[in-house]
Design a protein around this motif. Sequence first.
Motif, PDB file in Angstrom:
ATOM      1  N   LEU A  16       7.023  -3.258   4.983  1.00 39.02           N
ATOM      2  CA  LEU A  16       6.606  -2.396   3.877  1.00 39.02           C
ATOM      3  C   LEU A  16       7.311  -2.744   2.572  1.00 39.02           C
ATOM      4  CD1 LEU A  16       6.515   1.040   5.733  1.00 39.02           C
ATOM      5  CD2 LEU A  16       4.547  -0.180   4.771  1.00 39.02           C
ATOM      6  N   ASN A 107       6.313   4.342   4.044  1.00 36.37           N
ATOM      7  CA  ASN A 107       6.961   3.696   2.923  1.00 36.37           C
ATOM      8  C   ASN A 107       7.819   4.714   2.176  1.00 36.37           C
ATOM      9  OD1 ASN A 107       7.642   1.706   1.022  1.00 36.37           O
ATOM     10  ND2 ASN A 107       5.558   0.896   1.027  1.00 36.37           N
ATOM     11  N   ARG A 174      -0.044   0.035   1.886  1.00 34.66           N
ATOM     12  CA  ARG A 174       1.370   0.127   2.277  1.00 34.66           C
ATOM     13  C   ARG A 174       1.923   1.543   2.145  1.00 34.66           C
ATOM     14  NH1 ARG A 174       4.428  -5.565   0.684  1.00 34.66           N
ATOM     15  NH2 ARG A 174       2.791  -6.928   1.504  1.00 34.66           N
ATOM     16  N   TRP A 176       2.042   3.336   4.862  1.00 36.19           N
ATOM     17  CA  TRP A 176       2.794   3.309   6.123  1.00 36.19           C
ATOM     18  C   TRP A 176       2.442   2.036   6.875  1.00 36.19           C
ATOM     19  CZ3 TRP A 176      -1.253   6.817   5.406  1.00 36.19           C
ATOM     20  CH2 TRP A 176      -2.393   6.580   6.180  1.00 36.19           C
ATOM     21  N   GLU A 177       3.169   1.779   7.935  1.00 31.29           N
ATOM     22  CA  GLU A 177       2.939   0.606   8.786  1.00 31.29           C
ATOM     23  C   GLU A 177       2.968   1.052  10.243  1.00 31.29           C
ATOM     24  OE1 GLU A 177       2.718  -3.797   9.292  1.00 31.29           O
ATOM     25  OE2 GLU A 177       2.566  -2.516   7.515  1.00 31.29           O
ATOM     26  N   ASP A 339      -1.558  -7.415   4.417  1.00 33.92           N
ATOM     27  CA  ASP A 339      -1.741  -6.024   4.827  1.00 33.92           C
ATOM     28  C   ASP A 339      -3.034  -5.860   5.622  1.00 33.92           C
ATOM     29  OD1 ASP A 339       0.579  -5.163   3.347  1.00 33.92           O
ATOM     30  OD2 ASP A 339      -0.618  -5.413   1.523  1.00 33.92           O
TER      31      ASP A 339
END
Length: 386
Positions: A16, A107, A174, A176-177, A339
């Motif tokens: 992130l 993030n 981005r 969250w991941e 991403d």
Amino acid sequence: MPDSCTPTFDQLSTALGFSCGEAGGLFELRSPFGLENWTLPVLELLIVLGSVLALVYAIVRLRRHGDPTNVVVWFGATAYLFIIEPPLYFPAAFGIEAHVDTMFAHNLFTVEFMWGRLPLYIVAIYPLMATMAFEIVRMLGVFRKCGVILGAVCVGFVHHAFYEIFDHLGPQLRWWEWSTDNPMNQPMFDAVPIPSVVVFAALWPMSLALCVQFFVGRQVDQGRRFTGLELVWRTVVIGLLASVGTFVLPIPATVFGMGSDTVRGVLYLAELVVLALVAIPILIRRWRALRVGESGEPVYSNGFVRVYSLVYLGTMAILWASALPDYFSAVDGVTDNGDPIGNLWYTLACFFMAIACVAAVFTIPRASSTGRRAEPDSASQPHIDA
């Protein structure tokens, strides 16, 4: 927190664009101009402002009309959040690290809690989304005419439509991941785990709505007044039982799909299809009945939800539009920036369903100041939208 930087969280946070060392403290403030990209503060403002306004509306309605349902939805959703999320952030602290690894990482946003695990907007999104879905269904009179269970099913469906617009965009921008190596996130639906598509978008709000309407809403509709103490313990119970419902409702997929990601995914999606097949005819039937005046029932209005649902959908449309160039240039589901992308066609379907729900509550009669029916185009009668 000494064990906050686990290997999985470290890997996700690095993807992130930040390190565990930057995510320190129980509470932390950052400049909105120093975040990963401009969409983060826009999302944060949209969700936090909406959640605050939803709480203000709930309090005003309680004071003016003695109706605590909105307050219970707001705090019940918040209670659910604090029951469900901390174990997912710190499985070792709860003794479940052997069974649950870190599933995702958010993030860094302007306002952060829990060593970079919990942005303020995540705290806010639970009550905001729950309020919008619950109130759209309530305005259509589903609970009053169809009962607690069918009303809760419709809330799950409406919430799913609003939430998946957000869910399929977050990984690309981005916000969250996801940990794609975590078996609990399998199978994936492009950039989104199918368990998120079904459980967190549809089944948990269904569970919450069922508990809220059973313990409070249906009794308010019958004219009952609650004391402050009664509301407190009922809200806590609602949060607890809604959490239990999140584990109970997906049992067909989690148990019978235990040995196969494919089987588990099919069973998850089957639950979602059943939800949609039940909810869509009910919502259409209730809209038609109210629109033509067949039911003769008192009409409930929520001006805040009607307006802010448009603000939400409009803002999300802008954010999606900003992401489309990278989306269309992605190769094998990954943008040039590395991403993952969500599913645009599914998102468009969710936009369609969400817009249809909002259009429905704009085209039914509103409540007059006497509680009687007022025509949708009537400008002469006062409306109680609070």
